[in-house]
Design an enzyme around this catalytic site. Sequence first.
Site, PDB file in Angstrom:
ATOM      1  N   ARG A 102       3.114  -8.329  13.651  1.00 28.78           N
ATOM      2  CA  ARG A 102       2.378  -7.254  12.964  1.00 28.78           C
ATOM      3  C   ARG A 102       1.143  -7.797  12.260  1.00 28.78           C
ATOM      4  O   ARG A 102       0.104  -7.139  12.216  1.00 28.78           O
ATOM      5  CB  ARG A 102       3.288  -6.547  11.954  1.00 28.78           C
ATOM      6  N   LYS A 113       0.814  -1.220   0.000  1.00 32.00           N
ATOM      7  CA  LYS A 113       0.000   0.000   0.000  1.00 32.00           C
ATOM      8  C   LYS A 113       0.847   1.271   0.000  1.00 32.00           C
ATOM      9  O   LYS A 113       0.434   2.279  -0.552  1.00 32.00           O
ATOM     10  CB  LYS A 113      -1.043   0.005   1.123  1.00 32.00           C
ATOM     11  N   ARG A 122      -5.462   2.735  11.646  1.00 33.89           N
ATOM     12  CA  ARG A 122      -5.137   1.326  11.849  1.00 33.89           C
ATOM     13  C   ARG A 122      -6.017   0.705  12.924  1.00 33.89           C
ATOM     14  O   ARG A 122      -5.893  -0.481  13.205  1.00 33.89           O
ATOM     15  CB  ARG A 122      -3.690   1.205  12.284  1.00 33.89           C
TER      16      ARG A 122
HETATM   17  P1  AMP Z   1       4.213   1.375   8.515  1.00 34.96           P
HETATM   18  O1  AMP Z   1       5.413   2.020   7.935  1.00 34.96           O
HETATM   19  O2  AMP Z   1       2.923   2.030   8.119  1.00 34.96           O
HETATM   20  O3  AMP Z   1       4.167  -0.110   8.287  1.00 34.96           O
HETATM   21  O4  AMP Z   1       4.305   1.600  10.120  1.00 34.96           O
HETATM   22  C1  AMP Z   1       5.372   1.091  10.877  1.00 34.96           C
HETATM   23  C2  AMP Z   1       4.988   1.006  12.348  1.00 34.96           C
HETATM   24  O5  AMP Z   1       4.650   2.322  12.836  1.00 34.96           O
HETATM   25  C3  AMP Z   1       3.773   0.154  12.665  1.00 34.96           C
HETATM   26  O6  AMP Z   1       4.074  -1.218  12.782  1.00 34.96           O
HETATM   27  C4  AMP Z   1       3.312   0.767  13.992  1.00 34.96           C
HETATM   28  O7  AMP Z   1       4.134   0.334  15.061  1.00 34.96           O
HETATM   29  C5  AMP Z   1       3.580   2.244  13.771  1.00 34.96           C
HETATM   30  N1  AMP Z   1       2.389   2.915  13.179  1.00 34.96           N
HETATM   31  C6  AMP Z   1       2.298   3.489  11.945  1.00 34.96           C
HETATM   32  N2  AMP Z   1       1.068   3.993  11.733  1.00 34.96           N
HETATM   33  C7  AMP Z   1       0.351   3.733  12.865  1.00 34.96           C
HETATM   34  C8  AMP Z   1      -0.997   3.971  13.266  1.00 34.96           C
HETATM   35  N3  AMP Z   1      -1.888   4.574  12.452  1.00 34.96           N
HETATM   36  N4  AMP Z   1      -1.365   3.563  14.509  1.00 34.96           N
HETATM   37  C9  AMP Z   1      -0.491   2.968  15.345  1.00 34.96           C
HETATM   38  N5  AMP Z   1       0.771   2.677  15.020  1.00 34.96           N
HETATM   39  C10 AMP Z   1       1.202   3.054  13.795  1.00 34.96           C
END
Ligand code: AMP
Length: 213
Positions: free
Chosen positions: A171, A13, A88
């Site tokens: 995750r 995504k 999320r």
């Molecule tokens: P991503 O790069 O979107 O996969 O995000 C990496 C990590 O950041 C996730 O595994 C969460 O630990 C944290 N994170 C990112 N966006 C959110 C969100 N909307 N709510 C909570 N944690 C988030």
Amino acid sequence: MKIIMLGAPGAGKGTQAKMISEKYGLPHVSTGDIFRANIKNGTALGMEAKQYMDKGLLVPDELTVKILLDRVAQDDCKNGYVLDGFPRTIPQAEVLEDALSKLGDKVDYAINVDVPDENIINRMSGRRACVTCGATYHIEYAAPQKEGICDKCGSELILRDDDKPETVKARLSVYHEQTQPLIDFYKSRNVLKEVDGTVSMQEVFDSIVAILG
Ligand code: AMP
């Protein structure tokens, strides 16, 4: 146009969000990128977020919601944006819905990039990220020109802590428990669109463009 990207971690995504951002001239807003930038700069927010991210857990809603609302209140977001990695959880989606409805506004599309779990683990273990600029690659599907080196800035590429197999499994279970319910949430708002995320990057993008017009 306000677009939300849904999908498991590693569904692609982020890549699609960047492609949408370029084609439609909308800012790409990634809460994960905002947290990583804060970690790199050693801010208090970064230190706190890192404790959760390294374990594959979600950063608490209070913290995440605040940084997201601050970001989308900035000038470049006034004509819309692509949200990647937010919301999320259902409470995050409700906060966004409330904030938008106060402005007489709403999310236009929630695009779910659908990829089964089996494909996700394989994809994420091949992912590499640049230590300096954050650009992402995949050793099989989107390899850099020179192994281990970022095409954009020449820095080293690494497997992010949160892309390691143990963390990916954590995750994925967090995704199924807390994030997947958003599919029904946005279906009930009549803005959900599903795309098959197992085909090539370009084919996924073509189906998204067919939806957005
Ligand atoms: P991503 O790069 O979107 O996969 O995000 C990496 C990590 O950041 C996730 O595994 C969460 O630990 C944290 N994170 C990112 N966006 C959110 C969100 N909307 N709510 C909570 N944690 C988030």
